[in-house]
Design a protein around this motif. Structure first.
Motif, PDB file in Angstrom:
ATOM      1  N   SER A 124       0.849  -1.188   0.000  1.00  0.00           N
ATOM      2  CA  SER A 124       0.000   0.000   0.000  1.00  0.00           C
ATOM      3  C   SER A 124       0.887   1.242   0.000  1.00  0.00           C
ATOM      4  O   SER A 124       2.107   1.164   0.145  1.00  0.00           O
ATOM      5  CB  SER A 124      -0.938  -0.007   1.203  1.00  0.00           C
ATOM      6  N   ASN A 125       0.256   2.385  -0.167  1.00  0.00           N
ATOM      7  CA  ASN A 125       1.048   3.618  -0.199  1.00  0.00           C
ATOM      8  C   ASN A 125       0.185   4.809   0.205  1.00  0.00           C
ATOM      9  O   ASN A 125      -1.025   4.683   0.373  1.00  0.00           O
ATOM     10  CB  ASN A 125       1.647   3.866  -1.585  1.00  0.00           C
ATOM     11  N   GLY A 126       0.816   5.957   0.328  1.00  0.00           N
ATOM     12  CA  GLY A 126       0.097   7.174   0.659  1.00  0.00           C
ATOM     13  C   GLY A 126       1.058   8.282   1.017  1.00  0.00           C
ATOM     14  O   GLY A 126       2.277   8.175   0.821  1.00  0.00           O
ATOM     15  N   THR A 127       0.512   9.345   1.563  1.00  0.00           N
ATOM     16  CA  THR A 127       1.302  10.523   1.928  1.00  0.00           C
ATOM     17  C   THR A 127       0.705  11.158   3.181  1.00  0.00           C
ATOM     18  O   THR A 127      -0.518  11.246   3.315  1.00  0.00           O
ATOM     19  CB  THR A 127       1.292  11.563   0.788  1.00  0.00           C
ATOM     20  N   ILE A 128       1.581  11.566   4.076  1.00  0.00           N
ATOM     21  CA  ILE A 128       1.182  12.343   5.246  1.00  0.00           C
ATOM     22  C   ILE A 128       1.935  13.663   5.224  1.00  0.00           C
ATOM     23  O   ILE A 128       3.135  13.701   4.928  1.00  0.00           O
ATOM     24  CB  ILE A 128       1.476  11.589   6.558  1.00  0.00           C
ATOM     25  N   VAL A 129       1.236  14.739   5.547  1.00  0.00           N
ATOM     26  CA  VAL A 129       1.862  16.040   5.743  1.00  0.00           C
ATOM     27  C   VAL A 129       1.507  16.539   7.139  1.00  0.00           C
ATOM     28  O   VAL A 129       0.346  16.467   7.555  1.00  0.00           O
ATOM     29  CB  VAL A 129       1.411  17.051   4.677  1.00  0.00           C
ATOM     30  N   ALA A 130       2.510  17.020   7.851  1.00  0.00           N
ATOM     31  CA  ALA A 130       2.313  17.636   9.161  1.00  0.00           C
ATOM     32  C   ALA A 130       2.573  19.133   9.057  1.00  0.00           C
ATOM     33  O   ALA A 130       3.486  19.562   8.341  1.00  0.00           O
ATOM     34  CB  ALA A 130       3.247  17.016  10.195  1.00  0.00           C
ATOM     35  N   ILE A 131       1.785  19.897   9.773  1.00  0.00           N
ATOM     36  CA  ILE A 131       1.959  21.338   9.837  1.00  0.00           C
ATOM     37  C   ILE A 131       2.177  21.714  11.300  1.00  0.00           C
ATOM     38  O   ILE A 131       1.369  21.360  12.164  1.00  0.00           O
ATOM     39  CB  ILE A 131       0.732  22.079   9.275  1.00  0.00           C
ATOM     40  N   VAL A 132       3.288  22.382  11.583  1.00  0.00           N
ATOM     41  CA  VAL A 132       3.635  22.736  12.955  1.00  0.00           C
ATOM     42  C   VAL A 132       3.927  24.224  13.052  1.00  0.00           C
ATOM     43  O   VAL A 132       4.211  24.889  12.051  1.00  0.00           O
ATOM     44  CB  VAL A 132       4.863  21.950  13.472  1.00  0.00           C
ATOM     45  N   GLU A 133       3.868  24.746  14.267  1.00  0.00           N
ATOM     46  CA  GLU A 133       4.414  26.056  14.560  1.00  0.00           C
ATOM     47  C   GLU A 133       5.396  25.897  15.712  1.00  0.00           C
ATOM     48  O   GLU A 133       5.081  25.233  16.714  1.00  0.00           O
ATOM     49  CB  GLU A 133       3.340  27.069  14.927  1.00  0.00           C
ATOM     50  N   VAL A 134       6.576  26.491  15.565  1.00  0.00           N
ATOM     51  CA  VAL A 134       7.633  26.372  16.561  1.00  0.00           C
ATOM     52  C   VAL A 134       7.822  27.716  17.260  1.00  0.00           C
ATOM     53  O   VAL A 134       7.970  28.753  16.600  1.00  0.00           O
ATOM     54  CB  VAL A 134       8.957  25.927  15.912  1.00  0.00           C
ATOM     55  N   ASP A 135       7.806  27.678  18.572  1.00  0.00           N
ATOM     56  CA  ASP A 135       8.143  28.849  19.384  1.00  0.00           C
ATOM     57  C   ASP A 135       9.656  28.852  19.551  1.00  0.00           C
ATOM     58  O   ASP A 135      10.218  28.031  20.280  1.00  0.00           O
ATOM     59  CB  ASP A 135       7.440  28.757  20.737  1.00  0.00           C
ATOM     60  N   ILE A 136      10.331  29.758  18.876  1.00  0.00           N
ATOM     61  CA  ILE A 136      11.798  29.701  18.878  1.00  0.00           C
ATOM     62  C   ILE A 136      12.383  30.086  20.221  1.00  0.00           C
ATOM     63  O   ILE A 136      13.560  29.797  20.501  1.00  0.00           O
ATOM     64  CB  ILE A 136      12.393  30.583  17.763  1.00  0.00           C
TER      65      ILE A 136
END
Length: 827
Positions: free
Chosen positions: A652-664
């Protein structure tokens, strides 16, 4: 190519074999049928191992080693045996004549065999190792007995550094072996050296994937009742009841025909409970010795310290790449950080060997070379956990691809699309894996559309001007699934598998299905009933599926590695097709027509063109069982069939995307959103698939950002409670958006592929790449390990500020290094 055109690629592949007809008449396959298992659990009527209570049952507790490496000079039982309610104290010496050893290996010449006593009371090899068993009238008294045991240790130097464990002169866990290395394996295909000489760039990376584990809500548990007749019944919280019987009968000296293993309700397995544990031999041995049923339920410390750990692999990668981002060849060295011994039966190779075998993934490269080592160290043994070694291997490769994309100035999505194999086509990778069609590019483009990637990049640039840093992490995956003989071999394990299903029509026309797989949350009783209903042409409600008990279901090797939908579903299609043919022939005989004139649907056999000429399944069932001379002469009347199925390779196959915000300023990472598109071929039940994806992704988030089974240099375990070992909770797991593409397998029954591992394979590195993307303006950011927590983010920012190869943004706070240092001093 337009997105929709790409999405359509590969969707018209038709499955072959006898499952064709099932899909043509399908009604239930593909429906969001509610899980029939849930009411029992939602109303508190689920039955787990600890819910079993037997007359005269005693309780066991284990003395576990406090030292990572030591000779056991003595274990004095005197004070423990003097306690009221303590029945027996059992050491390894007490079992030498009744319990055989475990011998663990993988059948290939490069692999050692480790043979060991199942209860070793002479040498401790990790903190938490069982040294003795106390059997008492209650668990409380058994624990008191453990506390009363007097143990004298002769402490030995622990082996904790996996790379040093491979060096000559290192202390040895097993001196008789002459090495700490369980296996050294090498592989090469294509002209690797030529590709690297020709490349415009050679990139190198060391990545240390962290050690984490399944940590199920229900820890392990075993109850054994070895009765006076010589028959043994075992209740175990296991994913593989038949394998428990097969692998423990030998050391216990009992015939499998006299042994029953029940694993009725299991509160989470995730691969960890697909092993054979020492306690599954020792508790039956204790029952035989004391002449009574014995129960042991694992506590959380035991689960964390002494069940199985997973996924710690040190990876050295090299990639040969052209100026335009074309990948030529990959090289890898994988060091699996094993524990005190290889877990039985999958061994500590279950991480480094699959990691190496899947090195090319779906990238169209010319050559590949890899080697693996599997050193044993003084840690808890290492075994399978959802996604096995594909997770650390995938994390190392995909973080490196993001590194390369940044250095070459290419978008991380574009560099992957450029090197992707074609959608929809069968493809043989450079390592020899046989992919059966997929939506490799289409799934990435679908997720691009889901998150409005171009718009998100614009938003990212605008937020950076405001001093806010969001990141986008890409993680396309391919998952070897339906673990059977062929997929195992493709991943380096020379093993054979057997799995079967039976389909039976009862006298009242209802249907009983049994399989050798195991249902512990995957909705088998729902999804396999859907397959059965469409195969036979009967109502879903008339079907009962039975698993989880070696005495009431056919033999099979259990549930793990995304195999049940393909393996059990395929076996049901084969057995059900035989039963359907028998039903049609019997109905045709009774109604005096040709079998070709019979339609079987909705639980009724009717004559084509004569709608009034109908037999119900109840009438057919009664005819088969009690019809006597009205049945077909000289023909076996039973409406039952048992078929096995060992599928070809499927992926099987697929794609995951994560979206983050970093407090520097603090290093804190806020995981904002996960978007995923998965393709598991023919979907049996999309709602169940979504549930599997959500759970697997959540576990991967833990491995990427939180969970760490740490040891100090002296071998002491530092994650012995849930105060120290961090699960992600509902506050850490964000909204997860799932989309689907169906590219039916070209080789499996019904075109089905598995999908249970993929979220845990792909989500950790989606988070890691998102973190790196967020802080990439501050310099040469590279993710070199997992998990990544706030302190790691702060260290990367400090290092980038101190000696960055990149440039900081114009709107960067005046002096990031100074601000971070000031905060550290203030803390």
């Amino acid at each position: 190519m337009a997105i929709q055109e790409t999405l359509n690629t590969g969707l018209n592949i038709q499955p072959e074999a006898e499952a064709d007809a099932v899909l043509q008449r399908r009604k239930y396959i593909g429906m969001n049928v509610l899980r029939t298992e849930d009411p029992a659990f939602l109303t508190g009527r689920g039955k787990y191992t600890d819910d079993v209570h037997l007359t005269g049952m005693l309780h066991a507790a284990f003395l576990r080693s406090a030292q990572p490496h030591a000779r056991i000079v003595s274990i004095d039982k005197t004070r423990a045996l003097a306690l009221d309610g303590v029945i027996d104290v059992i050491t390894g010496e007490d079992l030498e004549d009744t319990v055989g050893p475990f011998s663990t290996t993988v059948h290939r010449p490069e692999v050692e065999t480790v043979t060991r006593a199942i209860l070793n009371s002479k040498v401790a090899l990790y903190v938490g190792q069982p040294l003795a068993i106390v059997v008492a009238e209650s668990r409380y008294l058994a624990e008191d007995g453990v506390d009363a045991l007097d143990v004298e240790y002769e402490v030995l130097e622990p082996v904790m550094d996996a790379e040093k464990a491979l060096e000559e002169g290192s202390p040895l866990l097993y001196p008789e072996m002459g090495t700490n290395n369980f296996a050294h394996i090498e592989f090469q295909r294509g002209d690797v050296d030529e590709c690297f000489e020709r490349a415009d760039h050679v990139f190198k990376k060391r990545f240390h994937a962290g050690r984490f584990m399944a940590a199920p809500l229900e820890a392990r548990g075993v109850i054994a009742d070895w009765d006076a007749s010589g028959e043994l019944t075992v209740w175990s919280s296991s994913q593989v009841p038949n394998l428990v019987r097969t692998y423990t009968a030998g050391p216990l000296g009992i015939a499998e025909s006299k042994m029953r293993v029940i694993s009725e309700g299991v509160g989470g397995g995730f691969g960890m409970k697909a092993h054979i544990f020492d306690e599954e031999v020792l508790i039956p041995a204790a029952s035989q010795r004391v002449g009574a049923p014995v129960k042991w339920i694992e506590d959380r410390y035991e689960n964390l310290a002494a069940s199985l750990h997973s996924k710690e692999v040190i990876v050295y990668l090299e990639m040969a790449v052209q100026d335009d981002g074309t990948f030529l060849a990959f090289k890898g060295h994988y060091i699996g950080v094993g524990g005190a011994w290889p877990a039985h039966p999958w061994t500590s190779l279950i991480d480094p060997l699959p990691a190496a075998s899947l090195l090319p993934s779906f990238y169209d490269i010319e050559a590949v070379g890899w080697s693996i080592d599997a050193p044993m160290t003084n840690r808890c043994p290492l075994g399978a956990y959802r996604g096995v070694g594909w997770t650390p291997g995938h994390s190392a490769r995909e973080t490196m691809i993001d590194d390369i994309a940044r250095e070459l100035g290419i978008d991380p999505l574009e560099i992957r699309l450029k090197n992707m194999i074609p959608d929809g086509e069968e493809f043989v990778t450079v390592t020899g894996m046989k992919y059966d069609g997929g939506s490799y590019s289409a799934s990435m483009l679908k997720v691009k559309e889901m998150i409005d990637y171009d718009g998100l990049r614009q938003k990212q640039a605008e937020l950076r001007k405001e001093g806010r840093y969001i990141g986008i992490g890409w993680s396309p995956w391919v998952e070897p699934c339906a673990w059977g003989s062929e997929v195992a071999k493709a991943n380096g394990f020379a093993a054979e598998f057997f799995d079967a299903a039976s389909v039976t029509i009862e006298p009242d026309g209802s249907v009983t299905v049994t399989t050798g797989c195991h249902n512990h949350g995957q909705a088998h009783y729902t999804t396999l009933a859907q397959v059965t209903a469409d195969t036979l042409g009967v109502p879903f409600e008339s079907i009962r599926v039975i698993e989880n008990d070696s005495a009431t279901a056919v033999y099979g090797t259990g549930t793990y590695a995304s195999r049940t939908a393909v393996v059990a579903g395929g076996a049901i299609m084969r057995a059900g097709s035989e039963v359907r043919d028998k039903i049609i022939r019997l109905a045709a005989h009774a109604m005096e027509v040709s079998p070709e004139d019979i339609d079987l649907a909705e639980g009724k056999a009717s004559v084509k063109g004569v709608p009034d000429k109908v037999m119900t399944m109840q009438e057919i069932g009664m005819l088969a069982y009690y019809g006597g001379p009205n049945r077909i002469p000289d023909t076996e009347p039973t409406l039952t069939a048992t078929r096995s199925y060992d599928p070809p390779e499927t992926y099987s196959n697929g794609t995951i995307v994560a979206i983050v915000e970093v407090d520097i300023e603090t290093g804190k990472v806020h995981l904002q959103h996960i978007a995923a598109c998965e393709d598991c071929g023919t979907m049996l039940n999309p709602m169940v698939i979504d549930g599997q994806m959500h759970g697997a992704i959540a576990q991967g988030i833990g491995g990427g950002m939180y969970e760490d089974l740490a040891y100090d240099a002296s071998g002491q375990f530092l994650a012995s409670s849930l105060m120290d070992y961090l699960y992600p909770s509902t506050t850490e797991v964000p909204n997860i958006e799932i989309a689907h593409i169906e590219t039916p397998s070209t080789v499996t029954e019904g075109g089905i592929k598995g999908m249970g591992e993929s979220g845990t394979i792909a989500s950790p590195v989606a988070c890691l790449n998102a973190i790196a993307d967020a802080i990439s303006p501050f310099g040469d950011i590279k993710i070199m390990k997992s998990p990544i927590g706030p302190n790691d983010v702060r260290e990367m920012l400090r290092a980038a500020a101190a000696g960055s190869n990149g440039s900081a943004p114009a709107t960067q706070p005046a002096d990031v290094e100074t601000r971070l240092s000031q905060q550290a001093e203030g803390a």
